[in-house]
Design an enzyme around this catalytic site. Structure first.
Site, mmCIF file in Angstrom:
data_model
loop_
_atom_site.group_PDB
_atom_site.id
_atom_site.type_symbol
_atom_site.label_atom_id
_atom_site.label_comp_id
_atom_site.label_asym_id
_atom_site.label_seq_id
_atom_site.Cartn_x
_atom_site.Cartn_y
_atom_site.Cartn_z
ATOM 1 N N ARG A 148 30.112 50.602 37.635
ATOM 2 C CA ARG A 148 31.270 51.231 36.822
ATOM 3 C C ARG A 148 32.753 50.531 37.035
ATOM 4 O O ARG A 148 32.518 49.384 37.716
ATOM 5 C CB ARG A 148 31.345 52.649 37.243
ATOM 6 C CG ARG A 148 31.965 52.761 38.668
ATOM 7 C CD ARG A 148 32.268 54.230 38.908
ATOM 8 N NE ARG A 148 32.713 54.311 40.169
ATOM 9 C CZ ARG A 148 32.517 55.001 41.297
ATOM 10 N NH1 ARG A 148 31.168 55.631 41.335
ATOM 11 N NH2 ARG A 148 32.941 54.823 42.530
ATOM 12 N N VAL A 188 25.862 46.853 49.478
ATOM 13 C CA VAL A 188 26.312 45.576 50.077
ATOM 14 C C VAL A 188 27.013 45.564 51.451
ATOM 15 O O VAL A 188 27.184 44.487 51.917
ATOM 16 C CB VAL A 188 27.568 45.044 49.094
ATOM 17 C CG1 VAL A 188 26.972 44.661 47.690
ATOM 18 C CG2 VAL A 188 28.728 46.056 48.943
ATOM 19 N N ASN A 247 33.130 42.173 44.195
ATOM 20 C CA ASN A 247 33.775 43.096 43.320
ATOM 21 C C ASN A 247 33.694 44.706 44.311
ATOM 22 O O ASN A 247 34.753 45.384 44.295
ATOM 23 C CB ASN A 247 33.503 43.322 42.018
ATOM 24 C CG ASN A 247 33.987 44.700 41.503
ATOM 25 O OD1 ASN A 247 35.276 44.923 41.246
ATOM 26 N ND2 ASN A 247 33.089 45.437 41.334
ATOM 27 N N SER A 277 43.446 43.176 46.128
ATOM 28 C CA SER A 277 44.378 43.979 45.738
ATOM 29 C C SER A 277 45.805 43.922 46.117
ATOM 30 O O SER A 277 46.163 43.147 47.084
ATOM 31 C CB SER A 277 44.148 45.572 46.185
ATOM 32 O OG SER A 277 45.206 46.294 45.978
ATOM 33 N N TYR A 327 42.343 49.804 53.879
ATOM 34 C CA TYR A 327 42.223 49.136 52.684
ATOM 35 C C TYR A 327 43.037 47.817 52.376
ATOM 36 O O TYR A 327 42.579 46.760 52.123
ATOM 37 C CB TYR A 327 42.573 50.046 51.530
ATOM 38 C CG TYR A 327 42.386 49.801 49.928
ATOM 39 C CD1 TYR A 327 40.928 49.649 49.479
ATOM 40 C CD2 TYR A 327 43.351 49.004 49.236
ATOM 41 C CE1 TYR A 327 40.635 49.171 48.311
ATOM 42 C CE2 TYR A 327 43.051 48.835 47.975
ATOM 43 C CZ TYR A 327 41.789 48.853 47.671
ATOM 44 O OH TYR A 327 41.746 48.293 46.238
ATOM 45 N N ILE A 336 44.932 49.848 38.370
ATOM 46 C CA ILE A 336 44.006 49.830 37.167
ATOM 47 C C ILE A 336 43.137 51.186 36.780
ATOM 48 O O ILE A 336 42.972 51.794 37.917
ATOM 49 C CB ILE A 336 42.984 48.758 37.451
ATOM 50 C CG1 ILE A 336 43.510 47.460 37.855
ATOM 51 C CG2 ILE A 336 42.033 48.593 36.230
ATOM 52 C CD1 ILE A 336 44.617 46.624 36.957
HETATM 53 P P1 NAD Z 1 35.230 51.924 41.346
HETATM 54 O O1 NAD Z 1 35.165 52.933 42.391
HETATM 55 O O2 NAD Z 1 35.483 52.662 39.949
HETATM 56 O O3 NAD Z 1 34.034 51.038 41.305
HETATM 57 C C1 NAD Z 1 33.451 50.415 42.469
HETATM 58 C C2 NAD Z 1 32.363 49.751 42.283
HETATM 59 O O4 NAD Z 1 31.701 49.167 43.661
HETATM 60 C C3 NAD Z 1 31.274 50.916 41.990
HETATM 61 O O5 NAD Z 1 30.251 50.543 41.056
HETATM 62 C C4 NAD Z 1 30.448 51.347 43.347
HETATM 63 O O6 NAD Z 1 29.078 51.759 43.228
HETATM 64 C C5 NAD Z 1 30.389 50.137 44.064
HETATM 65 N N1 NAD Z 1 30.253 50.015 45.548
HETATM 66 C C6 NAD Z 1 31.172 50.587 46.397
HETATM 67 N N2 NAD Z 1 30.503 50.424 47.735
HETATM 68 C C7 NAD Z 1 29.379 49.841 47.343
HETATM 69 C C8 NAD Z 1 28.315 49.397 48.417
HETATM 70 N N3 NAD Z 1 28.451 49.627 49.479
HETATM 71 N N4 NAD Z 1 27.127 48.663 47.898
HETATM 72 C C9 NAD Z 1 27.185 48.404 46.503
HETATM 73 N N5 NAD Z 1 28.206 48.794 45.464
HETATM 74 C C10 NAD Z 1 29.156 49.318 46.200
HETATM 75 O O7 NAD Z 1 36.471 50.921 41.682
HETATM 76 P P2 NAD Z 1 37.166 49.987 40.721
HETATM 77 O O8 NAD Z 1 38.336 50.525 40.401
HETATM 78 O O9 NAD Z 1 36.371 49.504 39.661
HETATM 79 O O10 NAD Z 1 37.176 48.983 42.004
HETATM 80 C C11 NAD Z 1 36.567 47.536 41.664
HETATM 81 C C12 NAD Z 1 37.355 46.592 42.651
HETATM 82 O O11 NAD Z 1 38.528 46.524 42.311
HETATM 83 C C13 NAD Z 1 37.259 47.323 44.238
HETATM 84 O O12 NAD Z 1 36.921 46.197 45.187
HETATM 85 C C14 NAD Z 1 38.494 47.810 44.476
HETATM 86 O O13 NAD Z 1 39.217 47.557 45.725
HETATM 87 C C15 NAD Z 1 39.394 46.751 43.681
HETATM 88 N N6 NAD Z 1 40.575 47.258 42.978
HETATM 89 C C16 NAD Z 1 40.931 48.355 42.168
HETATM 90 C C17 NAD Z 1 42.243 48.681 41.782
HETATM 91 C C18 NAD Z 1 42.459 49.625 40.739
HETATM 92 O O14 NAD Z 1 43.579 50.080 40.532
HETATM 93 N N7 NAD Z 1 41.387 50.541 40.330
HETATM 94 C C19 NAD Z 1 43.241 48.028 42.358
HETATM 95 C C20 NAD Z 1 43.237 46.729 43.013
HETATM 96 C C21 NAD Z 1 41.759 46.552 43.345
#
Ligand code: NAD
Length: 246
Positions: free
Chosen positions: A15, A64, A89, A141, A154, A187
């Site tokens: 997702r 992971v 990711n 991030s 984080y 995001i």
């Molecule tokens: P999200 O929670 O929607 O998705 C995270 C994904 O990582 C999911 O598919 C989840 O199943 C997977 N995941 C988490 N732990 C896992 C594990 N142990 N093994 C396998 N898969 C695992 O979050 P997102 O917003 O899509 O975030 C994606 C990346 O972007 C992350 O690293 C997050 O820190 C980074 N990020 C997000 C934002 C934001 O504003 N959304 C901002 C900066 C960075």
């Protein structure tokens, strides 16, 4: 299509941002291997995108943070031949002020966000060095650059990804492998939905471009960095944040 013929691994693609990266890579003709704990809800849609562009999607179920599970998934992917792109990711948050943060919340976040990238990159970089090409991308991030109250765990993990990637970039550059970091700002995904309307509006007020980002904003840069158009870019940290961190 910038990624035709490229083989890519994306962690946490079920997702959010990872899912948008999987989709964009497929749209640009790549063969994508998703590593996630569960399959994506939009699997059928992704497969249709892959079919249209002449690529393919393979899903590998693994956590992971679990070294053995992720090693097995990577062995299966690497056994089929070369690898061009790795996107680290997968990530989690366990927010709280430091005084209230448990040791488990610290360790889980560092393991999911940083140690996981060590597990995947160690194996994939070895294969890329042998073939003398490849691109590794970490999703960090802006919290790892400018900090964020309530996120010491984080932010530490995301800043860690930056140091990790710059060191790795120096280790593998002479073999044609590039390592870069994307630092998303705010995001719109499940990760940020938990925030209420008021803090959300306050945050938007600080973003020069005046809106939250969408996963596709991040996926566009992830596709560029994976492509040969970015052949002379390595060791860089690029924010996708509407100007938040400048
Ligand atoms: P999200 O929670 O929607 O998705 C995270 C994904 O990582 C999911 O598919 C989840 O199943 C997977 N995941 C988490 N732990 C896992 C594990 N142990 N093994 C396998 N898969 C695992 O979050 P997102 O917003 O899509 O975030 C994606 C990346 O972007 C992350 O690293 C997050 O820190 C980074 N990020 C997000 C934002 C934001 O504003 N959304 C901002 C900066 C960075």
């Amino acid at each position: 299509m910038m990624l035709t013929g490229k083989k890519a691994i994306v962690t946490g693609g079920s997702r959010g941002i990872g899912n948008a990266i999987v989709r964009e890579y497929l749209r640009q003709g790549a063969v994508v291997h998703g590593i996630s704990r569960k399959p994506a809800d939009n699997q059928a849609e992704l497969e249709a995108v892959a079919k249209d562009a002449g690529g393919a999607l393979h899903w590998h179920l693994a956590d992971v943070t679990h070294e053995e599970e992720v090693t097995k998934a990577l062995e299966a992917i690497l056994a089929e031949g070369g690898i061009d792109v790795l996107v680290n990711n997968a990530g989690i948050t366990r927010d709280g002020l430091i005084f209230r943060m448990s040791t488990a919340d610290w360790e889980e976040v560092v393991r999911a966000n940083l140690t996981s990238a060590f597990f995947t990159s160690r194996m994939v970089a070895r294969a890329m060095i042998k073939q003398r090409s490849g691109a590794i991308i970490a999703i960090s991030s802006v919290s790892g650059i400018i900090g964020n109250a309530g996120q010491v765990n984080y932010s530490a993990s995301k800043a860690g990804l930056i140091g990790f990637s710059k060191s790795l970039a120096r280790e593998v550059a002479s073999r044609g492998v590039r390592v870069n970091v994307i630092a998303p700002g705010f995001i719109d995904t499940d990760m940020t939905k938990a925030l209420g309307d008021k803090p959300r509006d306050a945050l938007i007020a600080q973003i020069p471009l005046g809106r939250v980002g969408v996963p596709a904003d991040v996926a566009a840069l992830a596709a560029f960095l994976a492509s040969d158009a970015a052949a002379y870019i390595t060791g860089q940290v690029i924010p996708v944040d509407g100007g938040l961190s400048m």
